[in-house]
Design a protein around this motif. Structure first.
Motif, PDB file in Angstrom:
ATOM      1  N   PRO A 258       0.832  -1.202   0.000  1.00  0.00           N
ATOM      2  CA  PRO A 258       0.000   0.000   0.000  1.00  0.00           C
ATOM      3  C   PRO A 258       0.868   1.254   0.000  1.00  0.00           C
ATOM      4  O   PRO A 258       1.968   1.261   0.568  1.00  0.00           O
ATOM      5  N   VAL A 259       0.365   2.316  -0.617  1.00  0.00           N
ATOM      6  CA  VAL A 259       1.159   3.538  -0.713  1.00  0.00           C
ATOM      7  C   VAL A 259       1.419   4.158   0.648  1.00  0.00           C
ATOM      8  O   VAL A 259       2.376   4.931   0.810  1.00  0.00           O
ATOM      9  N   LEU A 260       0.608   3.838   1.650  1.00  0.00           N
ATOM     10  CA  LEU A 260       0.781   4.412   2.985  1.00  0.00           C
ATOM     11  C   LEU A 260       1.707   3.591   3.872  1.00  0.00           C
ATOM     12  O   LEU A 260       1.873   3.897   5.049  1.00  0.00           O
ATOM     13  N   THR A 261       2.325   2.556   3.326  1.00  0.00           N
ATOM     14  CA  THR A 261       3.285   1.762   4.091  1.00  0.00           C
ATOM     15  C   THR A 261       4.434   2.649   4.568  1.00  0.00           C
ATOM     16  O   THR A 261       4.938   3.476   3.818  1.00  0.00           O
ATOM     17  N   PRO A 262       4.851   2.528   5.842  1.00  0.00           N
ATOM     18  CA  PRO A 262       5.974   3.342   6.322  1.00  0.00           C
ATOM     19  C   PRO A 262       7.195   3.225   5.418  1.00  0.00           C
ATOM     20  O   PRO A 262       7.550   2.129   4.975  1.00  0.00           O
ATOM     21  N   PHE A 263       7.830   4.350   5.164  1.00  0.00           N
ATOM     22  CA  PHE A 263       8.954   4.384   4.231  1.00  0.00           C
ATOM     23  C   PHE A 263      10.074   3.442   4.656  1.00  0.00           C
ATOM     24  O   PHE A 263      10.753   2.855   3.809  1.00  0.00           O
ATOM     25  N   VAL A 264      10.279   3.294   5.959  1.00  0.00           N
ATOM     26  CA  VAL A 264      11.361   2.427   6.433  1.00  0.00           C
ATOM     27  C   VAL A 264      11.167   0.996   5.931  1.00  0.00           C
ATOM     28  O   VAL A 264      12.129   0.295   5.607  1.00  0.00           O
ATOM     29  N   LYS A 265       9.896   0.553   5.825  1.00  0.00           N
ATOM     30  CA  LYS A 265       9.632  -0.803   5.340  1.00  0.00           C
ATOM     31  C   LYS A 265       9.782  -0.899   3.818  1.00  0.00           C
ATOM     32  O   LYS A 265      10.271  -1.904   3.296  1.00  0.00           O
ATOM     33  N   ILE A 266       9.361   0.144   3.114  1.00  0.00           N
ATOM     34  CA  ILE A 266       9.523   0.159   1.659  1.00  0.00           C
ATOM     35  C   ILE A 266      11.003   0.123   1.287  1.00  0.00           C
ATOM     36  O   ILE A 266      11.434  -0.665   0.438  1.00  0.00           O
ATOM     37  N   ALA A 267      11.780   0.989   1.951  1.00  0.00           N
ATOM     38  CA  ALA A 267      13.206   1.064   1.650  1.00  0.00           C
ATOM     39  C   ALA A 267      13.907  -0.259   1.957  1.00  0.00           C
ATOM     40  O   ALA A 267      14.768  -0.715   1.189  1.00  0.00           O
ATOM     41  N   ALA A 268      13.540  -0.876   3.082  1.00  0.00           N
ATOM     42  CA  ALA A 268      14.181  -2.144   3.448  1.00  0.00           C
ATOM     43  C   ALA A 268      13.856  -3.238   2.437  1.00  0.00           C
ATOM     44  O   ALA A 268      14.731  -4.030   2.057  1.00  0.00           O
ATOM     45  N   THR A 269      12.604  -3.278   1.972  1.00  0.00           N
ATOM     46  CA  THR A 269      12.205  -4.307   1.005  1.00  0.00           C
ATOM     47  C   THR A 269      12.977  -4.151  -0.295  1.00  0.00           C
ATOM     48  O   THR A 269      13.465  -5.126  -0.879  1.00  0.00           O
ATOM     49  N   ARG A 270      13.087  -2.916  -0.765  1.00  0.00           N
ATOM     50  CA  ARG A 270      13.885  -2.669  -1.969  1.00  0.00           C
ATOM     51  C   ARG A 270      15.349  -3.031  -1.732  1.00  0.00           C
ATOM     52  O   ARG A 270      16.031  -3.541  -2.629  1.00  0.00           O
ATOM     53  N   GLY A 271      15.815  -2.780  -0.517  1.00  0.00           N
ATOM     54  CA  GLY A 271      17.208  -3.068  -0.202  1.00  0.00           C
ATOM     55  C   GLY A 271      17.550  -4.543  -0.288  1.00  0.00           C
ATOM     56  O   GLY A 271      18.715  -4.902  -0.498  1.00  0.00           O
ATOM     57  N   TYR A 272      16.539  -5.414  -0.125  1.00  0.00           N
ATOM     58  CA  TYR A 272      16.782  -6.852  -0.239  1.00  0.00           C
ATOM     59  C   TYR A 272      16.711  -7.335  -1.679  1.00  0.00           C
ATOM     60  O   TYR A 272      16.822  -8.537  -1.939  1.00  0.00           O
ATOM     61  N   GLY A 273      16.489  -6.407  -2.623  1.00  0.00           N
ATOM     62  CA  GLY A 273      16.562  -6.757  -4.032  1.00  0.00           C
ATOM     63  C   GLY A 273      15.236  -7.020  -4.713  1.00  0.00           C
ATOM     64  O   GLY A 273      15.213  -7.357  -5.905  1.00  0.00           O
ATOM     65  N   ALA A 274      14.120  -6.855  -4.007  1.00  0.00           N
ATOM     66  CA  ALA A 274      12.827  -7.100  -4.631  1.00  0.00           C
ATOM     67  C   ALA A 274      12.372  -5.896  -5.450  1.00  0.00           C
ATOM     68  O   ALA A 274      12.765  -4.753  -5.174  1.00  0.00           O
ATOM     69  N   GLU A 275      11.531  -6.148  -6.439  1.00  0.00           N
ATOM     70  CA  GLU A 275      10.856  -5.068  -7.146  1.00  0.00           C
ATOM     71  C   GLU A 275       9.627  -4.678  -6.340  1.00  0.00           C
ATOM     72  O   GLU A 275       8.763  -5.522  -6.062  1.00  0.00           O
ATOM     73  N   VAL A 276       9.545  -3.416  -5.916  1.00  0.00           N
ATOM     74  CA  VAL A 276       8.435  -2.945  -5.087  1.00  0.00           C
ATOM     75  C   VAL A 276       7.467  -2.143  -5.939  1.00  0.00           C
ATOM     76  O   VAL A 276       7.862  -1.209  -6.648  1.00  0.00           O
TER      77      VAL A 276
END
Length: 415
Positions: A108-126
């Motif tokens: 969801p677009v309202l997901t905390p940025f810290v979680k979005i950034a971490a997910t991208r950091g593990y190499g996934a396409e977000v």
């Protein structure tokens, strides 16, 4: 015999033990430790399972890895897709990366940025889509069909449930005397796995679920009540509108009770973990402790196991919660003082507060607003006190000096 998708017999203790072997060495066996200060706060004998110590900061790694490990080589090559407000996303992204599996995560677009950034950091396409998990799932369904991706469901999957159930194996091995397990509930995967394992190991143990009052989906299913799930919650990790079909049946079969907690009690629990345990809990991770704070008589004197299931909270939100809890406790006091506009007034006020061992942390001086007399001024003062009675004594002293003093909520400003 083939079991129906929502038959709770799909979820078994033997499969949870097999899941424990699958994740061994790849997922941390987190400690379950006594928490004397939380015990003193609540009246229960509390033990905390620190799943916030996982690499991704949450328990979701367990189920994600079990699911990913069970895919065929052909399925792995196609890639996987998941929908999540953050912790499942990170669990899937991290272990998919380890196993060389392409991963797409819809959040969801309202997901905390810290979680979005971490997910991208593990190499996934977000992919960010919609304001809720339900909205994000619609986009994930579309992408899964378009790209022929394999679903890794956050909770309504037997493999995922078996992975989450390994937490109970560890808890009862580390603390076999536990009488009650209090578990956060979103879609129901965590509590389904834990209840299955715990009841097999120790039939006398009570398993209690906790949801936020804004998203009482599983509570409604458990008690046969019509409910609405909506609103901005601090516990976005359990803000699930569409609960699982399989998890609902497992929970009805194996869970003893589900409680609802307020947003303010979750804030209090987050603050208690930080200030008393020196550890970080996100809203969902603190829900279990919130239940004990909300209804201490229910758990008084019992050995209670809490799963601190995640610690991925936005640092700005965490700091805001700390300030709000200081205000609720009366240790941070915000007041508005009407004063004559003459030299020395601010110094006099500061002296009164300082002489009584208060500490001024913020001052706003208003002269130009039309609701302030032309020859007057208004001061908004925030100060620290030892406790509520200490703050009240400081306010009383200011009033004795002739100042008109009104209490403010933290953050209030001039009209």
């Amino acid at each position: 015999m083939t079991l129906a998708f929502n038959d709770p017999q799909q979820v078994t203790f033997d499969k949870i033990k097999q899941a424990a072997e699958i994740i061994k060495g790849a997922v941390l066996e987190t400690p379950c430790l006594p928490a004397p200060r939380l015990s003193q706060l609540t009246g229960a004998d509390i033990f905390v399972k620190y799943e916030n110590m996982q690499v991704t900061g949450a328990f979701k790694e367990r189920g994600a890895l079990v699911k990913l490990s069970g895919l065929t080589d052909q399925e792995k090559s196609r890639g996987v897709i998941a929908v999540s407000a953050g912790n499942h996303a990170q669990g899937v992204a991290y272990h998919a990366g380890r196993l060389g599996i392409p991963a797409t995560i819809v959040m969801p677009v309202l997901t905390p940025f810290v979680k979005i950034a971490a997910t991208r950091g593990y190499g996934a396409e977000v992919v960010l889509a919609g304001n809720t998990l339900a909205d994000a799932k619609e986009e994930a369904d579309r992408l899964a069909l378009e790209k022929d991706l394999v679903w890794v469901h956050p909770y309504d999957d037997a493999h995922v449930i078996h992975g989450q159930g390994t937490i109970a194996l560890e808890m009862l091995a580390q603390q076999p005397d536990l009488e009650v397990l209090v578990i956060p509930v979103g879609g129901g995967g965590l509590i389904s796995g834990i209840a299955t394992a715990a009841k097999a190991l120790k039939p006398s143990v009570t398993v209690t679920g906790v949801e936020t009052t804004l998203y009482p989906g599983m509570w409604g299913a458990f008690y046969g009540k019509e409910v609405r799930c909506e609103g901005a919650t601090i516990a976005e990790g359990i803000a699930v509108r569409d609960i699982g079909q399989l998890t609902t049946e497992v929970i009805k079969d194996r869970v003893d009770d589900i409680l609802l907690v307020s947003e303010s009690s979750i804030e209090q629990a987050i603050n208690a973990y930080l200030t008393l345990q020196r550890t970080i809990a996100e809203g969902a991770g603190a829900a279990g402790l919130a239940a004990l704070l909300s209804d201490p008589d229910r758990f008084a004197g019992k050995k209670v196991g809490l799963v601190l299931c995640g610690g991925n909270i936005d640092p700005r939100l965490l700091s805001k919660i700390v300030v709000r809890e200081l205000a609720r406790d009366g240790r941070l006091v915000s007041i508005r003082i009407d004063t004559p506009d003459r030299p020395g007034t601010l110094g006099e006020i500061a002296t009164v507060i300082g002489d009584m061992q208060g500490n001024v942390v913020d001052v706003e001086h208003h002269r130009l607003f039309l609701n302030v007399p032309a020859k007057g001024a208004t001061l908004d003062v925030t100060f620290e006190a030892f406790d509520r009675p200490h703050g009240e004594r400081i306010v009383a002293a200011l009033r004795e000096r002739g100042f008109v003093v009104r209490y403010l909520e933290i953050g209030d400003r001039m009209d």
